[in-house]
Design a protein around this motif. Structure first.
Motif, PDB file in Angstrom:
ATOM      1  N   HIS A  83     -10.584   5.159  -6.566  1.00 54.50           N
ATOM      2  CA  HIS A  83     -10.686   5.474  -5.147  1.00 54.50           C
ATOM      3  C   HIS A  83     -10.001   4.380  -4.317  1.00 54.50           C
ATOM      4  N   LYS A  84     -10.243   3.146  -4.686  1.00 57.11           N
ATOM      5  CA  LYS A  84      -9.628   2.024  -3.986  1.00 57.11           C
ATOM      6  C   LYS A  84      -8.110   2.071  -4.125  1.00 57.11           C
ATOM      7  N   ALA A  85      -7.617   2.424  -5.289  1.00 57.21           N
ATOM      8  CA  ALA A  85      -6.161   2.509  -5.504  1.00 57.21           C
ATOM      9  C   ALA A  85      -5.529   3.549  -4.577  1.00 57.21           C
ATOM     10  N   GLU A  86      -6.217   4.669  -4.368  1.00 52.71           N
ATOM     11  CA  GLU A  86      -5.705   5.679  -3.432  1.00 52.71           C
ATOM     12  C   GLU A  86      -5.653   5.121  -2.015  1.00 52.71           C
ATOM     13  N   HIS A  87      -6.685   4.418  -1.623  1.00 54.60           N
ATOM     14  CA  HIS A  87      -6.722   3.802  -0.295  1.00 54.60           C
ATOM     15  C   HIS A  87      -5.567   2.807  -0.141  1.00 54.60           C
ATOM     16  N   ASP A  88      -5.410   1.960  -1.143  1.00 53.34           N
ATOM     17  CA  ASP A  88      -4.354   0.945  -1.094  1.00 53.34           C
ATOM     18  C   ASP A  88      -2.980   1.596  -0.956  1.00 53.34           C
ATOM     19  N   SER A  89      -2.785   2.706  -1.636  1.00 49.91           N
ATOM     20  CA  SER A  89      -1.520   3.425  -1.578  1.00 49.91           C
ATOM     21  C   SER A  89      -1.236   3.930  -0.163  1.00 49.91           C
ATOM     22  N   LEU A  90      -2.236   4.493   0.483  1.00 49.13           N
ATOM     23  CA  LEU A  90      -2.021   5.003   1.844  1.00 49.13           C
ATOM     24  C   LEU A  90      -1.791   3.852   2.823  1.00 49.13           C
ATOM     25  N   ILE A  91      -2.549   2.790   2.702  1.00 50.85           N
ATOM     26  CA  ILE A  91      -2.360   1.654   3.606  1.00 50.85           C
ATOM     27  C   ILE A  91      -0.928   1.127   3.474  1.00 50.85           C
ATOM     28  N   LYS A  92      -0.446   1.033   2.244  1.00 50.78           N
ATOM     29  CA  LYS A  92       0.919   0.563   2.017  1.00 50.78           C
ATOM     30  C   LYS A  92       1.922   1.492   2.700  1.00 50.78           C
ATOM     31  N   ARG A  93       1.729   2.800   2.563  1.00 51.23           N
ATOM     32  CA  ARG A  93       2.641   3.760   3.184  1.00 51.23           C
ATOM     33  C   ARG A  93       2.596   3.673   4.710  1.00 51.23           C
ATOM     34  N   ILE A  94       1.418   3.514   5.269  1.00 57.13           N
ATOM     35  CA  ILE A  94       1.293   3.416   6.727  1.00 57.13           C
ATOM     36  C   ILE A  94       1.975   2.143   7.233  1.00 57.13           C
ATOM     37  N   LEU A  95       1.725   1.028   6.554  1.00 52.99           N
ATOM     38  CA  LEU A  95       2.328  -0.229   6.987  1.00 52.99           C
ATOM     39  C   LEU A  95       3.846  -0.201   6.850  1.00 52.99           C
ATOM     40  N   GLU A  96       4.343   0.396   5.775  1.00 54.85           N
ATOM     41  CA  GLU A  96       5.793   0.524   5.607  1.00 54.85           C
ATOM     42  C   GLU A  96       6.391   1.370   6.734  1.00 54.85           C
ATOM     43  N   ALA A  97       5.737   2.475   7.051  1.00 55.33           N
ATOM     44  CA  ALA A  97       6.228   3.344   8.127  1.00 55.33           C
ATOM     45  C   ALA A  97       6.193   2.619   9.470  1.00 55.33           C
ATOM     46  N   ALA A  98       5.124   1.884   9.724  1.00 52.52           N
ATOM     47  CA  ALA A  98       5.006   1.141  10.982  1.00 52.52           C
ATOM     48  C   ALA A  98       6.107   0.084  11.074  1.00 52.52           C
ATOM     49  N   ASN A  99       6.370  -0.604   9.974  1.00 51.79           N
ATOM     50  CA  ASN A  99       7.423  -1.624   9.966  1.00 51.79           C
ATOM     51  C   ASN A  99       8.801  -0.999  10.171  1.00 51.79           C
ATOM     52  N   GLU A 100       9.044   0.139   9.528  1.00 50.96           N
ATOM     53  CA  GLU A 100      10.322   0.832   9.704  1.00 50.96           C
ATOM     54  C   GLU A 100      10.505   1.226  11.164  1.00 50.96           C
ATOM     55  N   TYR A 101       9.462   1.745  11.745  1.00 56.61           N
ATOM     56  CA  TYR A 101       9.528   2.185  13.140  1.00 56.61           C
ATOM     57  C   TYR A 101       9.817   0.997  14.058  1.00 56.61           C
ATOM     58  N   GLN A 102       9.108  -0.108  13.828  1.00 55.39           N
ATOM     59  CA  GLN A 102       9.271  -1.282  14.690  1.00 55.39           C
ATOM     60  C   GLN A 102      10.617  -1.963  14.490  1.00 55.39           C
ATOM     61  N   SER A 103      11.184  -1.867  13.294  1.00 54.13           N
ATOM     62  CA  SER A 103      12.462  -2.532  13.036  1.00 54.13           C
ATOM     63  C   SER A 103      13.654  -1.668  13.451  1.00 54.13           C
ATOM     64  N   GLY A 104      13.377  -0.468  13.953  1.00 54.87           N
ATOM     65  CA  GLY A 104      14.447   0.380  14.457  1.00 54.87           C
ATOM     66  C   GLY A 104      15.119   1.242  13.404  1.00 54.87           C
ATOM     67  N   LYS A 105      14.621   1.211  12.175  1.00 56.21           N
ATOM     68  CA  LYS A 105      15.196   2.072  11.140  1.00 56.21           C
ATOM     69  C   LYS A 105      14.954   3.529  11.503  1.00 56.21           C
ATOM     70  N   LYS A 106      15.773   4.379  10.946  1.00 56.99           N
ATOM     71  CA  LYS A 106      15.601   5.803  11.209  1.00 56.99           C
ATOM     72  C   LYS A 106      14.203   6.204  10.741  1.00 56.99           C
TER      73      LYS A 106
END
Length: 153
Positions: A83-106
């Motif tokens: 269960h924790k591994a699933e949570h960690d996976s989503l947090i990683k995806r959200i943070l990656e998306a947030a970083n992409e958005y903030q860095s101006g990537k498509k």
């Protein structure tokens, strides 16, 4: 109910029967809808609105996952690590998306919101239902007390 556009509607079938967790899941649905509405905002406002909604989502996901994992540890849920591994996976995806958005990537906010919605709902409907069944079974057998399911006061 609200007249505002929604990408997802809370349904009874998502309930874990643990009020503390169900209330948090409902808030996650509300935050997903906030992100969705941010995508529909006038182009001049979308960036600020989406950033604010994304920050709220990231903060709340961290809070909820921490609370849920604390509960699972407390009740000695045998699939805690999965269960924790699933949570960690989503947090990683959200943070990656947030970083992409903030860095101006498509980055396509609307697409991200759909992915987030799909993940959260499938996680609640499948993975969280599994621990819900475990909890109900333990309650019925007298191996768990209802007080164990309350959140912090």
């Amino acid at each position: 109910m609200t007249n505002q556009p929604q990408i997802v509607t809370w349904e009874e079938t998502y309930k874990t029967k643990i009020p503390y967790i169900d209330n948090q899941h409902l808030e996650l649905v509300n935050l997903i809808n906030d992100l969705y509405r941010a995508c529909l905002t006038d182009n001049k406002l979308v960036e600020a609105t989406f950033k604010e909604s994304m920050k709220k989502m990231v903060d709340y996901v961290r809070f909820h996952f921490s609370a849920e994992l604390e509960l699972l540890k407390k009740i000695k849920y045998p699939y805690y690590n999965d269960h924790k591994a699933e949570h960690d996976s989503l947090i990683k995806r959200i943070l990656e998306a947030a970083n992409e958005y903030q860095s101006g990537k498509k980055f396509v906010p609307h697409s991200f919101v759909r992915t987030l919605k799909d993940w959260v709902l499938s996680h609640i409907a499948v993975t969280d239902k599994q621990y819900s069944s475990y909890v109900m079974d333990r309650l019925n057998k007298g191996l768990l007390d209802i007080k164990d399911l309350e959140g912090p006061h």
